[in-house]
Design a protein around this motif. Structure first.
Motif, PDB file in Angstrom:
ATOM      1  N   GLU A 195     -16.072  59.106  59.573  1.00 12.36           N
ATOM      2  CA  GLU A 195     -17.043  59.796  58.717  1.00 12.36           C
ATOM      3  C   GLU A 195     -16.813  61.296  58.850  1.00 12.36           C
ATOM      4  OE1 GLU A 195     -21.110  58.707  58.278  1.00 12.36           O
ATOM      5  OE2 GLU A 195     -20.802  56.832  59.371  1.00 12.36           O
ATOM      6  N   ALA A 216     -14.273  58.319  55.155  1.00 15.99           N
ATOM      7  CA  ALA A 216     -15.570  58.207  54.481  1.00 15.99           C
ATOM      8  C   ALA A 216     -16.151  59.615  54.372  1.00 15.99           C
ATOM      9  CB  ALA A 216     -16.500  57.297  55.278  1.00 15.99           C
ATOM     10  N   THR A 218     -18.534  62.771  53.039  1.00 15.88           N
ATOM     11  CA  THR A 218     -19.758  63.347  52.491  1.00 15.88           C
ATOM     12  C   THR A 218     -19.477  64.816  52.219  1.00 15.88           C
ATOM     13  OG1 THR A 218     -21.179  61.832  53.735  1.00 15.88           O
ATOM     14  CG2 THR A 218     -22.198  63.839  52.892  1.00 15.88           C
ATOM     15  N   ARG A 231     -18.053  66.155  42.294  1.00 16.02           N
ATOM     16  CA  ARG A 231     -18.236  64.808  41.728  1.00 16.02           C
ATOM     17  C   ARG A 231     -17.178  64.520  40.669  1.00 16.02           C
ATOM     18  NH1 ARG A 231     -24.812  65.427  41.350  1.00 16.02           N
ATOM     19  NH2 ARG A 231     -25.279  64.666  43.467  1.00 16.02           N
ATOM     20  N   ALA A 240     -13.782  57.826  46.199  1.00 13.56           N
ATOM     21  CA  ALA A 240     -15.204  57.661  46.491  1.00 13.56           C
ATOM     22  C   ALA A 240     -15.657  58.707  47.494  1.00 13.56           C
ATOM     23  CB  ALA A 240     -15.477  56.270  47.043  1.00 13.56           C
ATOM     24  N   GLY A 241     -16.915  59.086  47.393  1.00 16.23           N
ATOM     25  CA  GLY A 241     -17.504  60.022  48.334  1.00 16.23           C
ATOM     26  C   GLY A 241     -18.935  60.317  47.936  1.00 16.23           C
ATOM     27  N   GLN A 242     -19.748  60.688  48.906  1.00 17.80           N
ATOM     28  CA  GLN A 242     -21.132  61.076  48.636  1.00 17.80           C
ATOM     29  C   GLN A 242     -21.188  62.586  48.502  1.00 17.80           C
ATOM     30  OE1 GLN A 242     -23.983  60.441  51.815  1.00 17.80           O
ATOM     31  NE2 GLN A 242     -25.669  60.162  50.365  1.00 17.80           N
ATOM     32  N   VAL A 243     -21.787  63.072  47.410  1.00 16.97           N
ATOM     33  CA  VAL A 243     -21.861  64.513  47.168  1.00 16.97           C
ATOM     34  C   VAL A 243     -23.334  64.894  47.051  1.00 16.97           C
ATOM     35  CG1 VAL A 243     -21.008  66.435  45.786  1.00 16.97           C
ATOM     36  CG2 VAL A 243     -19.704  64.301  45.865  1.00 16.97           C
ATOM     37  N   LEU A 244     -23.759  65.853  47.879  1.00 18.06           N
ATOM     38  CA  LEU A 244     -25.162  66.227  47.965  1.00 18.06           C
ATOM     39  C   LEU A 244     -25.330  67.723  47.729  1.00 18.06           C
ATOM     40  CD1 LEU A 244     -26.017  64.304  51.276  1.00 18.06           C
ATOM     41  CD2 LEU A 244     -26.442  63.513  48.932  1.00 18.06           C
ATOM     42  N   ARG A 255     -27.827  63.241  60.301  1.00 15.45           N
ATOM     43  CA  ARG A 255     -26.595  62.450  60.385  1.00 15.45           C
ATOM     44  C   ARG A 255     -25.543  63.172  61.236  1.00 15.45           C
ATOM     45  NH1 ARG A 255     -24.755  61.309  54.445  1.00 15.45           N
ATOM     46  NH2 ARG A 255     -22.966  60.417  55.573  1.00 15.45           N
TER      47      ARG A 255
END
Length: 334
Positions: A195, A216, A218, A231, A240-244, A255
């Motif tokens: 991560e 993984a 973020t 994004r 794939a990835g989480q974008v905040l 986290r």
């Protein structure tokens, strides 16, 4: 309450009734935040400050119907970003809406005259003071889609989305290139999925590069344009990835990551601002797993060694090309 920033000080002395107006891309200023009207901004910090004051605050990516009696656009340092905001306003506010444009002389406010003329919008000068100028026009449909400002370019075998006002607009930053070279040599590859956090993700080059290696990912940025760019970059490369959107670690709810990777900003418009980078370094240990790594690239003159020493008890300069340095610090180094 007195305005704090030069542009707001110029506005405060106007006779205009700004009740119900829309403030567009404003700086942080308590006179604005505790006054009248609503705000549209891509800066998460500005939006949060307004919401904490009980004010209406929206992102340009929100689906919001806006019909204010008038709007004030704070002209940004990035000229192309100012043009985008003009196109966005023409597309999203009713034709005929009064628009005032304010900015500092050193920030290029005089250039709005040519921009407005090119769009077929008339303009008159209202005032000048505090090394700032204030102009007024009325909005109209100009037939140019603001989305046309989005472009793509290729770097490191990736397709990157780019938007005016996002760091590295249209090209790969040399500091980021140096950092990627060191990550290629030292960061575990796809045989060990971890991560990883890309802090201050910009156009998404680091997030996409890390995701392509199987990590993984973020990604976080305070700038809404950067979040949208990342994004789009991930989507363009099938990754794939989480974008905040968030101010440094504020969106991560405690986290922890195996690695934090960053090319942090140190400018706020034309001023040097070490605040976000300082928080990034100081708070990194509590967001890293045991033996977690912070990888940082920065201009060689920036005073980050002391911060790294204080936060981690030690660090390495992994690369130094006289312009940029790549730092690595590990939790538990004391």
């Amino acid at each position: 309450m007195n305005a704090e920033t030069p542009a707001c000080q110029l506005l405060q002395r106007q006779d205009a009734d700004y009740r119900g107006w829309l403030w567009v891309a404003p700086p942080r200023d308590a006179w604005l935040e505790q006054g009248q009207g609503s705000v549209v901004s891509a800066d998460h910090g500005v939006l949060q400050a307004w919401r904490e004051c009980g004010r209406v605050a929206v992102s340009p990516f929100d689906d919001a119907a806006l019909e204010p009696p008038g709007a004030v656009l704070f002209w940004p340092k990035a000229h192309a970003l100012g043009e985008w905001w003009l196109l966005w306003l023409c597309a999203n506010l009713p034709a005929g809406t009064r628009l005032q444009l304010v900015g500092e002389n050193q920030g290029g406010i005089k250039r709005v005259l040519k921009v407005l003329a090119a769009l077929g919008l008339g303009c008159r000068k209202l005032d000048s003071a505090r090394r700032c100028m204030l102009f007024e026009t009325r909005l109209d449909r100009v037939g140019i889609d603001p989305d046309a400002a989005w472009t793509t370019f290729e770097a490191e075998g990736l397709t990157l989305a780019s938007h005016p006002g996002v760091f590295g607009h249209g090209k790969l930053d040399e500091g980021t290139r140096l950092l990627l070279g060191e990550l290629e040599r030292h960061l575990p590859g796809p045989e060990r999925v971890r991560e990883v956090l890309d802090m201050g993700c910009g156009d998404g080059i680091l997030a996409a590069w890390l995701a392509r290696r199987g990590h993984a990912v973020t990604a976080v940025d305070v700038n809404g344009f950067a979040v949208e760019a990342t994004r789009r970059t991930l989507a363009a490369n099938g990754l794939a990835g989480q974008v905040l959107v968030g101010d440094v670690y504020s969106a991560l709810a405690g986290r922890r990551f195996a690695a934090i990777i960053s090319n942090p900003p140190f400018h706020q418009e034309r001023s040097i601002d070490y605040g976000p980078a300082g928080r990034l370094i100081r708070e990194a240990p509590v967001h890293l797993q045991p033996d977690g790594e912070l990888w940082l690239v920065a201009n060689a003159f920036l005073p980050y060694p002391d911060l790294l020493e204080s936060a981690f008890g030690g660090f390495q300069i992994v690369a130094d090309d006289q312009r940029f340095r790549v730092y690595r610090a590990v939790t538990g180094a004391r």
